[in-house]
Scaffold this motif. Structure first.
Motif, PDB file in Angstrom:
ATOM      1  N   ALA A  87     -11.265  23.806 -45.081  1.00 21.84           N
ATOM      2  CA  ALA A  87     -11.739  22.431 -45.257  1.00 21.84           C
ATOM      3  C   ALA A  87     -11.473  21.588 -44.012  1.00 21.84           C
ATOM      4  O   ALA A  87     -12.348  20.865 -43.527  1.00 21.84           O
ATOM      5  N   THR A  88     -10.254  21.672 -43.477  1.00 20.49           N
ATOM      6  CA  THR A  88      -9.937  20.871 -42.288  1.00 20.49           C
ATOM      7  C   THR A  88     -10.718  21.354 -41.067  1.00 20.49           C
ATOM      8  O   THR A  88     -11.006  20.574 -40.159  1.00 20.49           O
ATOM      9  N   THR A  89     -11.109  22.621 -41.074  1.00 24.06           N
ATOM     10  CA  THR A  89     -11.871  23.172 -39.949  1.00 24.06           C
ATOM     11  C   THR A  89     -13.317  22.681 -39.954  1.00 24.06           C
ATOM     12  O   THR A  89     -13.857  22.290 -38.911  1.00 24.06           O
ATOM     13  N   ILE A  90     -13.962  22.699 -41.103  1.00 26.78           N
ATOM     14  CA  ILE A  90     -15.390  22.334 -41.145  1.00 26.78           C
ATOM     15  C   ILE A  90     -15.603  20.841 -41.374  1.00 26.78           C
ATOM     16  O   ILE A  90     -16.726  20.343 -41.261  1.00 26.78           O
TER      17      ILE A  90
ATOM     18  N   LYS B 110      -0.196  25.386 -37.111  1.00 28.51           N
ATOM     19  CA  LYS B 110      -0.833  26.085 -35.997  1.00 28.51           C
ATOM     20  C   LYS B 110      -2.343  25.860 -36.018  1.00 28.51           C
ATOM     21  O   LYS B 110      -2.963  25.621 -34.965  1.00 28.51           O
ATOM     22  N   ALA B 111      -2.943  25.914 -37.218  1.00 29.80           N
ATOM     23  CA  ALA B 111      -4.387  25.692 -37.340  1.00 29.80           C
ATOM     24  C   ALA B 111      -4.760  24.292 -36.877  1.00 29.80           C
ATOM     25  O   ALA B 111      -5.774  24.090 -36.189  1.00 29.80           O
ATOM     26  N   ALA B 112      -3.941  23.310 -37.244  1.00 33.23           N
ATOM     27  CA  ALA B 112      -4.211  21.925 -36.843  1.00 33.23           C
ATOM     28  C   ALA B 112      -4.119  21.762 -35.330  1.00 33.23           C
ATOM     29  O   ALA B 112      -4.923  21.049 -34.720  1.00 33.23           O
ATOM     30  N   SER B 113      -3.165  22.429 -34.716  1.00 33.27           N
ATOM     31  CA  SER B 113      -3.002  22.313 -33.264  1.00 33.27           C
ATOM     32  C   SER B 113      -4.108  23.048 -32.507  1.00 33.27           C
ATOM     33  O   SER B 113      -4.482  22.667 -31.395  1.00 33.27           O
ATOM     34  N   MET B 114      -4.627  24.098 -33.097  1.00 31.45           N
ATOM     35  CA  MET B 114      -5.692  24.868 -32.452  1.00 31.45           C
ATOM     36  C   MET B 114      -7.009  24.097 -32.414  1.00 31.45           C
ATOM     37  O   MET B 114      -7.767  24.183 -31.445  1.00 31.45           O
TER      38      MET B 114
ATOM     39  N   ALA C 258     -12.769  24.612 -33.416  1.00 35.98           N
ATOM     40  CA  ALA C 258     -13.461  25.635 -32.633  1.00 35.98           C
ATOM     41  C   ALA C 258     -12.589  26.877 -32.436  1.00 35.98           C
ATOM     42  O   ALA C 258     -13.069  28.015 -32.560  1.00 35.98           O
ATOM     43  N   LYS C 259     -11.305  26.678 -32.156  1.00 33.21           N
ATOM     44  CA  LYS C 259     -10.410  27.810 -31.928  1.00 33.21           C
ATOM     45  C   LYS C 259     -10.120  28.558 -33.230  1.00 33.21           C
ATOM     46  O   LYS C 259     -10.026  29.794 -33.231  1.00 33.21           O
ATOM     47  N   VAL C 260      -9.984  27.827 -34.352  1.00 33.93           N
ATOM     48  CA  VAL C 260      -9.775  28.484 -35.644  1.00 33.93           C
ATOM     49  C   VAL C 260     -10.963  29.387 -35.964  1.00 33.93           C
ATOM     50  O   VAL C 260     -10.802  30.547 -36.380  1.00 33.93           O
ATOM     51  N   ILE C 261     -12.174  28.858 -35.795  1.00 40.09           N
ATOM     52  CA  ILE C 261     -13.380  29.644 -36.066  1.00 40.09           C
ATOM     53  C   ILE C 261     -13.436  30.872 -35.160  1.00 40.09           C
ATOM     54  O   ILE C 261     -13.790  31.974 -35.603  1.00 40.09           O
ATOM     55  N   GLU C 262     -13.057  30.702 -33.910  1.00 40.32           N
ATOM     56  CA  GLU C 262     -13.044  31.828 -32.977  1.00 40.32           C
ATOM     57  C   GLU C 262     -12.071  32.912 -33.433  1.00 40.32           C
ATOM     58  O   GLU C 262     -12.378  34.118 -33.370  1.00 40.32           O
ATOM     59  N   GLU C 263     -10.901  32.508 -33.914  1.00 39.62           N
ATOM     60  CA  GLU C 263      -9.918  33.477 -34.399  1.00 39.62           C
ATOM     61  C   GLU C 263     -10.434  34.227 -35.626  1.00 39.62           C
ATOM     62  O   GLU C 263     -10.256  35.442 -35.748  1.00 39.62           O
ATOM     63  N   VAL C 264     -11.072  33.503 -36.546  1.00 36.81           N
ATOM     64  CA  VAL C 264     -11.630  34.147 -37.744  1.00 36.81           C
ATOM     65  C   VAL C 264     -12.730  35.126 -37.335  1.00 36.81           C
ATOM     66  O   VAL C 264     -12.840  36.225 -37.885  1.00 36.81           O
TER      67      VAL C 264
ATOM     68  N   SER D  50     -21.335  27.678 -38.974  1.00 44.59           N
ATOM     69  CA  SER D  50     -22.555  27.003 -39.404  1.00 44.59           C
ATOM     70  C   SER D  50     -22.237  25.707 -40.140  1.00 44.59           C
ATOM     71  O   SER D  50     -22.867  24.667 -39.902  1.00 44.59           O
ATOM     72  N   ALA D  51     -21.244  25.746 -41.029  1.00 41.95           N
ATOM     73  CA  ALA D  51     -20.863  24.539 -41.769  1.00 41.95           C
ATOM     74  C   ALA D  51     -20.229  23.505 -40.847  1.00 41.95           C
ATOM     75  O   ALA D  51     -20.447  22.296 -41.007  1.00 41.95           O
ATOM     76  N   TYR D  52     -19.456  23.965 -39.887  1.00 37.90           N
ATOM     77  CA  TYR D  52     -18.804  23.058 -38.930  1.00 37.90           C
ATOM     78  C   TYR D  52     -19.841  22.295 -38.104  1.00 37.90           C
ATOM     79  O   TYR D  52     -19.706  21.086 -37.854  1.00 37.90           O
ATOM     80  N   LYS D  53     -20.899  22.992 -37.698  1.00 41.59           N
ATOM     81  CA  LYS D  53     -21.925  22.373 -36.862  1.00 41.59           C
ATOM     82  C   LYS D  53     -22.898  21.502 -37.654  1.00 41.59           C
ATOM     83  O   LYS D  53     -23.625  20.695 -37.057  1.00 41.59           O
ATOM     84  N   ALA D  54     -22.928  21.666 -38.980  1.00 41.09           N
ATOM     85  CA  ALA D  54     -23.844  20.864 -39.802  1.00 41.09           C
ATOM     86  C   ALA D  54     -23.440  19.392 -39.761  1.00 41.09           C
ATOM     87  O   ALA D  54     -22.255  19.058 -39.842  1.00 41.09           O
ATOM     88  N   THR D  55     -24.435  18.535 -39.633  1.00 42.68           N
ATOM     89  CA  THR D  55     -24.182  17.096 -39.598  1.00 42.68           C
ATOM     90  C   THR D  55     -24.347  16.521 -40.997  1.00 42.68           C
ATOM     91  O   THR D  55     -25.446  16.540 -41.565  1.00 42.68           O
ATOM     92  N   ALA D  56     -23.264  16.037 -41.562  1.00 43.23           N
ATOM     93  CA  ALA D  56     -23.315  15.467 -42.912  1.00 43.23           C
ATOM     94  C   ALA D  56     -22.058  14.646 -43.159  1.00 43.23           C
ATOM     95  O   ALA D  56     -20.991  14.950 -42.615  1.00 43.23           O
ATOM     96  N   SER D  57     -22.198  13.627 -43.989  1.00 37.05           N
ATOM     97  CA  SER D  57     -21.046  12.776 -44.313  1.00 37.05           C
ATOM     98  C   SER D  57     -20.121  13.441 -45.320  1.00 37.05           C
ATOM     99  O   SER D  57     -18.942  13.108 -45.413  1.00 37.05           O
TER     100      SER D  57
END
Length: 706
Positions: A421-424, A341-345, A348-354, A375-382
């Motif tokens: 991990a998969t979210t960010i 379910k998290a993968a299908s969401m 952005a939707k997972v973060i919204e639910e949390v 914040s971690a999701y929006k951070a740009t990093a390899s």
């Protein structure tokens, strides 16, 4: 003043020093120091003021190892060469501690009178405890035998320092000088750097004393159940002096005390045993004068397999005030469905639910989890990382141990880490597990395989369990990053106040670090939806110990849930006071029992620790134990906490025993305020309120509210 520097962020008490000239003499070596002191002595004898206010004596035999006192080199290679040479010379010196230098001691005796005397070094420089100098004739490269096999397993990167240290310690029971030399060479570190990092941990002796090391827990729960008597019995029977590093007269074990084992709540008092040649710890609960001899005699027979945890005596229950509200503890999530379910969401939707679930950090700070992930999701990093903080070092808190010791719940924790991990966009997950819980490692590694097998969405992630080494401060997020990276577990003092781990965390990359209980809640939120948990319906675990028939782990929503509600539900009797939120928090009395649990102002800290005290409890001893914990677990990095915690403990002990103290109370109040405002981390900042409340208790003895 002369440089035109304006004083800012300085306590008002210290502004009186602005514009005052302070004269300092720096004497290189005892001979020069003696000349300086003679000049001062002659000036005083003639009625003249001393020409200097302070004298700094540079008398460290080996110089400043690591390059701290060396001229700044042009490049790292020069610095490294100097350091290696200095360390080699220092290792060959028969005298390695300045405070063991007879000439330095003679200076103290001849020129420094009480109240300073030998304490002057402590007040003006740092704190230390004298240690015997190793006889260099016993130095043997053979002590590192077999280390090559361990080093071959690990890349030549500093982050593997702790795994290497733990394996070497498991094998030999101590970390020798030759081992330090080999480890430092393998990792490209300075030997003195490795030795310094080792000194920050509790469980890695630097020399062999015995095959077994016994650690007696001195938390409130153990002390209230008679651990003091057990400690005295061990010391008397085995002729052991002191409580840290004393060897039994038959050589069978070395005795230590520590502040919190965790599993001791099962049946206090308790002890932990670590033996040479094992990759596990042994736990003994329910200690008494009657069974103590049998427990210690068993040290002579080594177990060949991982020992089982003691019988679980913890009563788990759900608050009746919750009614039919959702329970995370009593509901097993279908992990395959949650991860799918998290993968299908999508992120952005997972973060919204949390966010909508109102989940906040369960480690004490109460920071919004959704905001952290965003914040971690929006951070740009390899590279990005996820860290699960399982270093449950806050005394009397055992909720995380209960979750990780439960087969279904530890899988939910690991799944929560994976969803994060998969979210960010992270590919690696670390669980930082406290050393005392190390017997859980095989079960956790098995659970990782099970989760990744059932949940293909998480199969690409790399999970790693990292063990700590005992210090309470390693539970602080930045200290934990430092430990994983191969540095001393200390809070980062050079981090700007507005730069959070989600920007610069582990390896200075965007990182989400959450508590075990926080990650545990995530699969439940994803599976059931945020509507199930909004408006104060998110369950929270509280671990209750002290004057109760059995320890209780209770799950409750924090919506107006008070300590009075808790006492009624667990049927606690004659409770006059409580410690809420751990050793760093002041004791509360009945006037605050109707305050609700929560995070933030005007609430009882819902981090998870609740210790109850009945009318027969000596709260003076409890406060003394709390202040001892604060001093013992200070990382010693910043002066207000390092020196302040020691002074507060000593002063309070005098007040408790004699009704007065040799310390200036006004100066102690200023020191407490300084600790509260200028310590690097929350541990030091907590000293202010804690010390003041301890003094208030002594002055009132028993508050009127009781």
């Amino acid at each position: 003043r002369e440089a035109g520097i304006k004083l800012e962020n300085v306590l008002d008490k210290y502004k009186a020093f602005e514009g005052v000239t302070v004269k300092v003499a720096i004497a290189h070596g005892p001979n020069n120091a003696r000349k300086v002191m003679e000049i001062i002595k002659q000036a005083k004898a003639s009625g003249q003021p001393a020409p200097w206010h302070f004298v700094e004596v540079m008398a460290c035999p080996g110089g400043c190892i690591g390059g701290g006192g060396q001229p700044k080199p042009t490049n790292l290679e020069i610095r490294k060469a100097r350091t290696e040479l200095t360390f080699k010379e220092d290792m060959d010196l028969p005298l390695r501690k300045s405070h063991e230098n007879a000439e330095v001691k003679a200076l103290y005796d001849a020129y420094l009178k009480e109240p300073l005397g030998h304490h002057s070094h402590h007040y003006l420089h740092t704190s230390y405890s004298s240690q015997k100098v190793r006889d260099m004739g016993t130095y043997s490269a053979n002590e590192a035998d077999g280390l090559d096999d361990i080093l071959a397993k690990y890349p030549k990167e500093k982050e593997y320092l702790m795994p290497i240290i733990i394996e070497e310690h498991d094998k030999k029971g101590y970390i020798s000088d030759p081992s330090i030399m080999m480890i430092s060479e393998h990792l490209g570190m300075y030997p003195a750097q490795v030795e310094s990092i080792l000194s920050s941990y509790h469980y890695f002796p630097r020399k062999y004393t015995s095959d077994a090391h016994v650690y007696l827990c001195t938390c409130h729960n153990c002390m209230m159940k008679g651990q003091g008597r057990i400690l005295r019995a061990v010391q008397e029977k085995y002729n052991i002096h002191g409580t840290h590093g004393g060897v039994a007269n038959d050589g069978s074990f070395t005795l230590h005390t520590l502040n919190w084992l965790g599993f001791c709540v099962n049946d206090a008092p308790a002890m932990m045993v670590k033996r040479k040649g094992t990759n596990y710890v042994e736990t003994f609960t329910g200690l008494s004068e009657n069974n103590l001899d049998d427990r210690l005699r068993s040290l002579k027979s080594l177990q060949s397999e991982l020992p089982k945890w003691p019988k679980n005596n913890i009563q788990e229950m759900k608050s009746q005030k919750n009614g039919n509200a959702y329970s995370c503890m009593y509901t097993n999530v279908p992990l395959e469905e949650a991860t799918k379910k998290a993968a299908s969401m999508g992120p952005a939707k997972v973060i919204e639910e949390v966010f909508k679930s109102n989940l906040v950090g369960r480690g004490g700070a109460g920071f919004r989890t959704g905001r952290k992930w965003e914040s971690a999701y929006k951070a740009t990093a390899s590279e990005k990382y996820v860290v699960c903080n399982a270093d449950e070092g806050l005394p009397s808190t055992y909720k995380d141990w209960c979750l990780l010791n439960n087969e279904a719940k530890r899988r939910e924790v690991l799944t929560g880490m994976g969803i994060c991990a998969t979210t960010i966009g992270a590919k690696k997950c670390y669980m930082y597990l406290r050393y005392e819980y190390r017997n859980l490692v095989p079960a956790l590694e098995k659970a990782v395989k099970e989760v990744q097998s059932k949940c293909p969405e998480l199969a690409h992630l790399k999970y790693e369990i990292r063990l700590g080494g005992g210090p309470y401060v390693a539970g602080e997020e930045n200290a934990q990053f430092e430990s994983i990276e191969g540095n001393a577990p200390m809070p980062r003092k050079d981090r700007p106040g507005n730069v959070f781990p989600t920007v610069q965390g582990l390896f200075h990359k965007p990182t989400v670090i959450n508590n075990v209980e926080t990650f545990f809640a995530v699969p439940h939120i994803i599976h059931k939806g945020s509507d199930t948990f909004g408006e104060g319906r998110m369950p929270k675990l509280l671990s209750v110990t002290g004057d109760v028939e059995r320890p209780v782990l209770i799950e409750s929503n924090l919506s107006n849930y008070t300590l009075s509600h808790l006492l009624q539900e667990i049927k606690a009797q004659d409770i006059m006071a409580a410690e809420i939120g751990g050793c760093t928090e002041p004791i509360i009395f009945r006037s605050k029992f109707d305050t609700a649990f929560g995070f933030g102002k005007d609430t009882l800290n819902a981090v998870g620790s609740v210790v109850l005290f009945n009318s027969s409890c000596d709260l003076g001893k409890i406060y003394e134990n709390k202040l001892h914990f604060m001093a013992d677990e200070s990382c010693k990095q910043c002066v207000p906490c390092r020196d302040g915690s020691l002074l507060f403990h000593r002063a309070f002990k005098e007040l408790k025993e004699t009704g007065k103290t040799s310390y200036n109370m006004k100066a102690l109040e200023i020191a407490a305020e300084s600790a509260g405002k200028s310590s690097i981390c929350a541990h030091g900042k907590a000293l202010d309120n804690l010390f003041r409340s301890a003094c208030d208790f002594i002055n009132k003895k028993k508050p009127h509210s009781v």
